[in-house]
Design a protein around this motif. Structure first.
Motif, PDB file in Angstrom:
ATOM      1  N   SER A 245       0.874  -1.171   0.000  1.00  0.00           N
ATOM      2  CA  SER A 245       0.000   0.000   0.000  1.00  0.00           C
ATOM      3  C   SER A 245       0.906   1.214   0.000  1.00  0.00           C
ATOM      4  CB  SER A 245      -0.943  -0.007   1.207  1.00  0.00           C
ATOM      5  OG  SER A 245      -0.204   0.054   2.399  1.00  0.00           O
ATOM      6  N   TRP A 246       0.395   2.315  -0.562  1.00  0.00           N
ATOM      7  CA  TRP A 246       1.220   3.495  -0.753  1.00  0.00           C
ATOM      8  C   TRP A 246       0.486   4.708  -0.212  1.00  0.00           C
ATOM      9  CZ3 TRP A 246       0.432  -0.496  -4.130  1.00  0.00           C
ATOM     10  CH2 TRP A 246       1.548  -1.305  -4.354  1.00  0.00           C
TER      11      TRP A 246
ATOM     12  N   PRO B 118      -6.015  11.416   4.869  1.00  0.00           N
ATOM     13  CA  PRO B 118      -5.882  10.054   5.421  1.00  0.00           C
ATOM     14  C   PRO B 118      -5.913   8.969   4.346  1.00  0.00           C
ATOM     15  CG  PRO B 118      -8.174  10.693   5.505  1.00  0.00           C
ATOM     16  CD  PRO B 118      -7.424  11.833   4.816  1.00  0.00           C
ATOM     17  N   TYR B 119      -5.582   9.288   3.106  1.00  0.00           N
ATOM     18  CA  TYR B 119      -5.749   8.343   1.998  1.00  0.00           C
ATOM     19  C   TYR B 119      -4.543   7.427   1.816  1.00  0.00           C
ATOM     20  CZ  TYR B 119      -9.584  11.474   0.956  1.00  0.00           C
ATOM     21  OH  TYR B 119     -10.727  12.237   1.050  1.00  0.00           O
ATOM     22  N   GLU B 120      -4.843   6.195   1.362  1.00  0.00           N
ATOM     23  CA  GLU B 120      -3.815   5.187   1.136  1.00  0.00           C
ATOM     24  C   GLU B 120      -4.183   4.433  -0.131  1.00  0.00           C
ATOM     25  OE1 GLU B 120      -2.231   2.726   4.518  1.00  0.00           O
ATOM     26  OE2 GLU B 120      -3.522   1.248   3.546  1.00  0.00           O
ATOM     27  N   LEU B 121      -3.224   4.269  -1.042  1.00  0.00           N
ATOM     28  CA  LEU B 121      -3.469   3.624  -2.327  1.00  0.00           C
ATOM     29  C   LEU B 121      -3.245   2.118  -2.246  1.00  0.00           C
ATOM     30  CD1 LEU B 121      -3.968   3.901  -5.430  1.00  0.00           C
ATOM     31  CD2 LEU B 121      -1.485   4.244  -5.661  1.00  0.00           C
TER      32      LEU B 121
ATOM     33  N   ASP C 241       3.976  11.290  -8.334  1.00  0.00           N
ATOM     34  CA  ASP C 241       4.995  10.707  -7.456  1.00  0.00           C
ATOM     35  C   ASP C 241       4.458   9.518  -6.674  1.00  0.00           C
ATOM     36  OD1 ASP C 241       6.669  12.682  -8.377  1.00  0.00           O
ATOM     37  OD2 ASP C 241       6.512  13.913  -6.574  1.00  0.00           O
ATOM     38  N   GLN C 242       3.224   9.656  -6.155  1.00  0.00           N
ATOM     39  CA  GLN C 242       2.690   8.592  -5.310  1.00  0.00           C
ATOM     40  C   GLN C 242       2.319   7.343  -6.109  1.00  0.00           C
ATOM     41  OE1 GLN C 242       1.355  11.679  -5.613  1.00  0.00           O
ATOM     42  NE2 GLN C 242      -0.868  11.621  -5.654  1.00  0.00           N
ATOM     43  N   ASP C 243       2.195   7.451  -7.426  1.00  0.00           N
ATOM     44  CA  ASP C 243       1.873   6.284  -8.242  1.00  0.00           C
ATOM     45  C   ASP C 243       3.114   5.518  -8.696  1.00  0.00           C
ATOM     46  OD1 ASP C 243      -0.762   7.433  -8.133  1.00  0.00           O
ATOM     47  OD2 ASP C 243      -1.259   6.328  -9.956  1.00  0.00           O
ATOM     48  N   VAL C 244       4.285   6.147  -8.646  1.00  0.00           N
ATOM     49  CA  VAL C 244       5.509   5.505  -9.144  1.00  0.00           C
ATOM     50  C   VAL C 244       5.766   4.148  -8.477  1.00  0.00           C
ATOM     51  CG1 VAL C 244       8.032   5.699  -9.241  1.00  0.00           C
ATOM     52  CG2 VAL C 244       6.591   7.602 -10.015  1.00  0.00           C
TER      53      VAL C 244
ATOM     54  N   ARG D  48       5.686   0.541 -10.386  1.00  0.00           N
ATOM     55  CA  ARG D  48       6.849  -0.343 -10.306  1.00  0.00           C
ATOM     56  C   ARG D  48       6.411  -1.732  -9.832  1.00  0.00           C
ATOM     57  NH1 ARG D  48      10.348   3.062  -7.638  1.00  0.00           N
ATOM     58  NH2 ARG D  48      11.092   3.892  -9.599  1.00  0.00           N
ATOM     59  N   ALA D  49       5.505  -1.783  -8.847  1.00  0.00           N
ATOM     60  CA  ALA D  49       5.016  -3.066  -8.332  1.00  0.00           C
ATOM     61  C   ALA D  49       4.159  -3.797  -9.362  1.00  0.00           C
ATOM     62  CB  ALA D  49       4.220  -2.835  -7.042  1.00  0.00           C
ATOM     63  N   ALA D  50       3.497  -3.053 -10.246  1.00  0.00           N
ATOM     64  CA  ALA D  50       2.643  -3.670 -11.273  1.00  0.00           C
ATOM     65  C   ALA D  50       3.454  -4.210 -12.456  1.00  0.00           C
ATOM     66  CB  ALA D  50       1.621  -2.651 -11.779  1.00  0.00           C
ATOM     67  N   LEU D  51       4.647  -3.690 -12.668  1.00  0.00           N
ATOM     68  CA  LEU D  51       5.436  -4.064 -13.847  1.00  0.00           C
ATOM     69  C   LEU D  51       5.657  -5.566 -14.019  1.00  0.00           C
ATOM     70  CD1 LEU D  51       8.199  -1.384 -14.366  1.00  0.00           C
ATOM     71  CD2 LEU D  51       6.424  -2.097 -15.968  1.00  0.00           C
TER      72      LEU D  51
END
Length: 138
Positions: free
Chosen positions: A71-72, A77-80, A118-121, A125-128
């Protein structure tokens, strides 16, 4: 402590490509690229939120496949949380309907040619590996 609110992001995969969406709003994010998705509503399962958000934002019928571990943090208070997803047979082609002005299908060699938020990088990377690509040392 404030309870975290989960934002789901879709690593929407098709033929070894990943869908990227360019933000058109809000102004501080406009022009940067992200994995499409959005907030999980109270009482909603994350997978259901992902399907709903892709329908609302891109006009597609998609299926959540698996959660990518990790999780990112976004702005509190949001978390991706990111799931891989596929278009359902017969779905319309993705179109930028809400908060985006351009979509691109990116191959592994194209992934870093767009300016990701920035927060999606780290999520990208984890999806690659799901695309069969090695993560760059960036």
């Amino acid at each position: 402590m404030t309870e975290r609110i989960v934002v789901v992001g879709a690593a929407l995969l098709d033929g070894g490509r990943l869908l990227a969406a360019r933000r058109s709003a809000p102004p501080e994010l406009a022009g940067r690229w992200e994995l499409p998705g959005g907030k999980v509503e109270p009482g909603e399962r994350p997978e259901a939120a992902l399907v709903r958000e892709l329908r609302e934002e891109l006009g597609v019928e998609a299926e959540a496949v698996e959660r990518i571990p990790g999780s990112w943090p976004l702005r509190p208070p949001y978390e991706l949380h990111v799931w891989t997803a596929h278009l359902r047979p017969g779905s319309a082609a993705p179109a930028p309907l809400e908060d985006h002005d351009e979509l691109r299908w990116l191959t592994p060699s194209d992934i870093w040619t767009v300016p990701w938020l920035d927060q999606d990088v780290p999520a990208v990377r984890a999806a690659l590996p799901r695309l069969g690509a090695a993560s760059p040392d960036a």
